[in-house]
Design an enzyme around this catalytic site. Structure first.
Site, PDB file in Angstrom:
ATOM      1  N   HIS A  41       0.844  -1.204   0.000  1.00  0.00           N
ATOM      2  CA  HIS A  41       0.000   0.000   0.000  1.00  0.00           C
ATOM      3  C   HIS A  41       0.880   1.254   0.000  1.00  0.00           C
ATOM      4  O   HIS A  41       0.600   2.224  -0.703  1.00  0.00           O
ATOM      5  CB  HIS A  41      -0.889   0.037   1.249  1.00  0.00           C
ATOM      6  N   LYS A 155      -0.656  -6.523  -8.273  1.00  0.00           N
ATOM      7  CA  LYS A 155      -0.929  -7.781  -7.559  1.00  0.00           C
ATOM      8  C   LYS A 155      -2.370  -8.223  -7.809  1.00  0.00           C
ATOM      9  O   LYS A 155      -2.642  -9.411  -7.950  1.00  0.00           O
ATOM     10  CB  LYS A 155      -0.691  -7.587  -6.071  1.00  0.00           C
TER      11      LYS A 155
HETATM   12  P1  AMP Z   1      -6.435  -3.839  -0.572  1.00  0.00           P
HETATM   13  O1  AMP Z   1      -6.255  -3.083   0.690  1.00  0.00           O
HETATM   14  O2  AMP Z   1      -6.013  -5.263  -0.504  1.00  0.00           O
HETATM   15  O3  AMP Z   1      -7.812  -3.648  -1.188  1.00  0.00           O
HETATM   16  O4  AMP Z   1      -5.429  -3.183  -1.627  1.00  0.00           O
HETATM   17  C1  AMP Z   1      -5.472  -1.811  -1.898  1.00  0.00           C
HETATM   18  C2  AMP Z   1      -4.579  -1.544  -3.078  1.00  0.00           C
HETATM   19  O5  AMP Z   1      -3.244  -1.946  -2.772  1.00  0.00           O
HETATM   20  C3  AMP Z   1      -4.990  -2.332  -4.330  1.00  0.00           C
HETATM   21  O6  AMP Z   1      -4.817  -1.506  -5.475  1.00  0.00           O
HETATM   22  C4  AMP Z   1      -4.015  -3.468  -4.328  1.00  0.00           C
HETATM   23  O7  AMP Z   1      -3.761  -3.995  -5.624  1.00  0.00           O
HETATM   24  C5  AMP Z   1      -2.774  -2.795  -3.777  1.00  0.00           C
HETATM   25  N1  AMP Z   1      -1.865  -3.802  -3.233  1.00  0.00           N
HETATM   26  C6  AMP Z   1      -2.154  -4.790  -2.346  1.00  0.00           C
HETATM   27  N2  AMP Z   1      -1.065  -5.564  -2.128  1.00  0.00           N
HETATM   28  C7  AMP Z   1      -0.075  -5.058  -2.903  1.00  0.00           C
HETATM   29  C8  AMP Z   1       1.285  -5.417  -3.136  1.00  0.00           C
HETATM   30  N3  AMP Z   1       1.860  -6.457  -2.523  1.00  0.00           N
HETATM   31  N4  AMP Z   1       2.003  -4.670  -4.017  1.00  0.00           N
HETATM   32  C9  AMP Z   1       1.438  -3.607  -4.657  1.00  0.00           C
HETATM   33  N5  AMP Z   1       0.163  -3.214  -4.467  1.00  0.00           N
HETATM   34  C10 AMP Z   1      -0.587  -3.927  -3.606  1.00  0.00           C
END
Ligand code: AMP
Length: 293
Positions: A41, A155
């Site tokens: 994030h 991801k």
């Molecule tokens: P989430 O909180 O899981 O909904 O993720 C929020 C954002 O962070 C989304 O755009 C995800 O794709 C991104 N994200 C989650 N994990 C990663 C990671 N390991 N590397 C890059 N972006 C990520």
């Protein structure tokens, strides 16, 4: 850094932040998240910081995109720690609404992206409600924040494609920026769900990035048959007792399955390790002609 809970407060805080800057120096970069922040994030926040003067991060565990109640209940929530991490990474404003702020009494609208982009892979495994819920909340968040740029991780490759499609189709005036997958030193893709893995499960989960690395290496060595690449991945996953929900080789934009890697291909994996469902992927390119072993 300030945390706001309502769209009215968000608009007020944004007007205040913009007010102190010249119009050309008040671009808003937006990072939507479900919280339990990790360096993946924060890599999105750093990208936003590079492009925009004002960085907004949302934290909202969106109930409508969860297709399993147990997954929603178990989703980690740690808002105080998140606020400290966000402040350290240079976020100006956190938008952390309650569910009733985004879905008030009588709420009746869904944004739905149709076709193979949402029907395959995650859509097949989790059901169409998942992407409908995601597309709806991202639309609502983009309307609330009205950012110049918004940052999404590779991801969640399919999510990124769905958001790009939706923003183009609806004419939402936000540029979508794709950011590379951030990984732990051992290769495991960072995910808020990783905290739920036991030490033994985490060790098994490492077979996922290892399988992706093996597929990448075989391809670099000249292998182009998806059947052979699939077997190579399965040979790494099976000893770790990982039986993937899907192990897909698809075109990176339309998600159409391929048999041979002639151009760029997305290799995407979803698998349960214990009670935790993990996803990961790699974009593969065939070895240039003449460089095969
Ligand atoms: P989430 O909180 O899981 O909904 O993720 C929020 C954002 O962070 C989304 O755009 C995800 O794709 C991104 N994200 C989650 N994990 C990663 C990671 N390991 N590397 C890059 N972006 C990520």
């Amino acid at each position: 850094m300030k945390t706001v809970r309502t769209i009215a407060e968000l608009r007020e805080a944004l007007a205040e932040l913009r007010g102190t800057r010249a119009p050309g120096d008040a671009r808003v970069g937006f990072v939507p998240t479900m919280g339990a922040l990790h360096d993946g994030h924060l890599s999105l926040v750093r990208a936003a910081r590079r492009d925009a003067e004002i960085v907004v991060l949302s934290i909202f565990v969106n109930p409508t995109q969860f297709t399993e109640a147990s997954d929603l209940d178990a989703y980690p929530r740690q808002e105080a720690a998140d606020a400290a991490l966000a402040a350290g990474a240079g976020v100006d404003l956190i938008f952390a609404p309650a569910a009733a702020e985004l879905y008030p009494q009588g709420y009746a609208t869904t944004v739905s992206v149709a076709g193979p982009l949402t029907a395959t892979l995650e859509g097949a495994g989790r059901g169409s409600a998942h992407f409908d819920g995601m597309a709806t909340v991202v639309t609502k968040l983009l309307l609330a924040v009205q950012p110049h740029t918004a940052y999404f991780g590779q991801k969640d490759a399919q999510q990124l494609l769905v958001v790009q499609r939706m923003v183009a189709d609806l004419g939402i005036p936000t540029r979508i920026v794709a950011c590379p997958t951030a990984r732990d030193a051992d290769g495991l893709a960072l995910s808020s769900r990783n905290v739920r893995l036991s030490a033994a499960e985490r060790e098994r989960a490492l077979a996922i990035p290892r399988a992706l690395a093996e597929v990448t290496a075989r391809l670099a060595a000249g292998e182009r048959s998806v059947a052979a690449l699939r077997s190579a991945a399965e040979e790494i996953l099976a000893p770790a007792q990982i039986d993937p929900e899907y192990l897909a080789f698809v075109t990176p934009h339309a998600l159409t399955p391929v048999d041979t890697v002639d151009e760029e291909v997305l290799c995407a994996i979803a698998a349960r390790v214990g009670a935790v469902r993990l996803i990961d992927n790699a974009v593969l390119a065939p070895a240039p002609a003449g460089e095969k072993e």
